[in-house]
Design a protein around this motif. Structure first.
Motif, mmCIF file in Angstrom:
data_model
loop_
_atom_site.group_PDB
_atom_site.id
_atom_site.type_symbol
_atom_site.label_atom_id
_atom_site.label_comp_id
_atom_site.label_asym_id
_atom_site.label_seq_id
_atom_site.Cartn_x
_atom_site.Cartn_y
_atom_site.Cartn_z
ATOM 1 N N SER A 1 0.842 -1.183 0.000
ATOM 2 C CA SER A 1 0.000 0.000 0.000
ATOM 3 C C SER A 1 0.879 1.234 0.000
ATOM 4 O O SER A 1 2.065 1.171 0.335
ATOM 5 N N ALA A 2 0.278 2.356 -0.359
ATOM 6 C CA ALA A 2 0.948 3.655 -0.262
ATOM 7 C C ALA A 2 0.232 4.440 0.824
ATOM 8 O O ALA A 2 -0.992 4.608 0.780
ATOM 9 N N ALA A 3 0.971 4.903 1.831
ATOM 10 C CA ALA A 3 0.360 5.564 2.976
ATOM 11 C C ALA A 3 1.120 6.833 3.321
ATOM 12 O O ALA A 3 2.332 6.944 3.099
ATOM 13 N N LEU A 4 0.374 7.784 3.868
ATOM 14 C CA LEU A 4 0.952 9.034 4.354
ATOM 15 C C LEU A 4 0.538 9.171 5.818
ATOM 16 O O LEU A 4 -0.652 9.260 6.129
ATOM 17 N N ILE A 5 1.526 9.156 6.721
ATOM 18 C CA ILE A 5 1.266 9.264 8.154
ATOM 19 C C ILE A 5 1.394 10.724 8.567
ATOM 20 O O ILE A 5 2.396 11.381 8.268
ATOM 21 N N LEU A 6 0.351 11.226 9.256
ATOM 22 C CA LEU A 6 0.313 12.621 9.711
ATOM 23 C C LEU A 6 0.322 12.622 11.234
ATOM 24 O O LEU A 6 -0.727 12.475 11.875
ATOM 25 N N PRO A 7 1.485 12.785 11.865
ATOM 26 C CA PRO A 7 1.529 12.796 13.330
ATOM 27 C C PRO A 7 0.974 14.116 13.876
ATOM 28 O O PRO A 7 1.049 15.165 13.241
ATOM 29 N N ASN A 8 0.362 14.028 15.071
ATOM 30 C CA ASN A 8 -0.115 15.209 15.791
ATOM 31 C C ASN A 8 -0.984 16.106 14.904
ATOM 32 O O ASN A 8 -0.763 17.307 14.786
#
Length: 377
Positions: free
Chosen positions: A90-97
């Protein structure tokens, strides 16, 4: 005898040596096949890596565009440095906080959503669907009320349509735990779908919503009584449609007035509830009155009506005299349902912020507050 050939100097050449020197002899196939497989795998891996990079870049660009639009509308969107992840499936973008703040034009005081992290994901083979995952602890403030929540699974599924914004989506939750102003509550499982139409004409649905939930544990009430029918709601379901068109504009109160004057309605196609001794199914049509408060009429089918009256009277929501009168006429109104249980079908109305069942007031609503245009400016 084996035939013998002679070389240039008359020496005999054994037959096996001749076979080794025969022109056009093919090499073994196994090494060539292995080399071809390696080349194909390398090309496939490189192509997949390029596809993954393109997908990740598209997710990142799409989110950046969404942020720009929201900021232009006066929202505030903040987060720590995004991280790409998910390779190779998969292609994912993690956005912390992640923090999203806005909505003052719609809600008094607006809202604030804070998430430990949000994950935007597109997974094979569903490249036409965006998964928005929210693991960890989250916080939502609506006006002056704050809700903290977490779930084993909390996912929004948004269809991706080239060149157009999403028209709807679906939200799934498993083992949702909430901290509310009234106390902690939990939901075993929940599902909600939403579909919108910007081209809906009069009489057509501009917004359709379907929601289901099971094992809803309500906050504990003072004195140890959570609710008139017990703390747990076994199941809840709703299917609703808002007629269109919904008038454009910045101010909700002006849009609501225009929608009301154009004959806008909210059709509750079905509403079902299993709560303690009570089972209920209802349908109604709602609108806005002159004070922009909900009004409408419909019908409700009840099983466990006698137990419901006792619980409402015990909770002080229905006067004992009214409960006794209703209990006396229940046998005259009851009919057995397919399961053989006594079932009562009675009319319900909402008028002057009061819900009445068979003309018996059972619940009074707080006024629906609309933000004033001068406050929104």
């Amino acid at each position: 005898m084996d035939e013998v050939c002679t070389g240039g100097r008359g020496r005999a050449i054994p037959p096996r040596v001749m076979e080794m020197k025969t022109p056009g002899r093919r090499r073994p196939l196994a090494p060539r096949i292995a080399l071809g497989v390696l080349v194909a795998l390398a090309a496939l891996g490189a192509g997949h890596a390029l596809l993954w990079r393109a997908m990740a870049a598209e997710i990142e660009q799409g989110f950046a565009t969404w942020v720009q639009v929201r900021r232009a509308q006066g929202w505030r969107v903040d987060h720590a440095a995004p991280v790409r992840a998910g390779y190779p499936l998969s292609a994912a973008l993690i956005l912390p906080n992640l923090r999203i703040e806005g909505g003052e034009a719609t809600l008094p005081g607006g809202f604030v959503l804070q998430a430990e992290r949000a994950v935007l994901r597109v997974a094979l083979p569903r490249l036409d669907r965006l998964r928005v995952e929210m693991p960890g602890a989250q916080r939502l403030r609506i006006g002056d009320d704050e809700y903290r929540f977490a779930a084993d699974t909390l996912v929004a599924l948004v269809p991706l349509e080239g060149g157009t914004p999403p028209r709807g989506g679906e939200v799934l939750a498993e083992r949702l735990r909430l901290s509310t102003p009234a106390g902690p509550m939990a939901v075993g499982s929940a599902r909600a779908t939403l579909d919108t139409s910007s081209t809906a004409t009069e009489g057509e649905a501009a917004l359709e919503v379907t929601a289901t939930a099971e094992e809803i544990d309500l906050p504990a009430a003072p004195g140890g009584r959570a609710a008139a029918f017990g703390r747990r709601i076994a199941a809840f379901g709703a299917e609703m449609a808002l007629s269109g068109p919904v008038p454009p504009g910045r101010f909700p109160v002006v849009r609501a007035e225009s929608w009301r004057d154009a004959g806008g309605t909210l059709e509750v196609k079905s509403l079902s509830l299993r709560w303690g001794p009570v089972g209920a199914t209802a349908a109604a049509t709602l609108a806005l009155d002159e004070g922009l408060q909900p009004m409408g009429a419909g019908s409700i089918r009840l099983t466990g009506a006698a137990e419901a009256l006792d619980a409402l009277a015990e909770a002080g929501l229905v006067g004992r005299r009214a409960a006794a009168t209703a209990r006396a006429i229940l046998p005259l109104m009851s009919r057995p349902n397919p399961a053989g249980q006594p079932e009562v079908e009675v009319p319900l109305t909402i008028e002057d912020r009061t819900l009445a069942v068979a003309r018996i007031p059972v619940l009074r609503f707080t006024p629906l507050a609309w933000p004033a245009p001068d406050r929104e400016r």
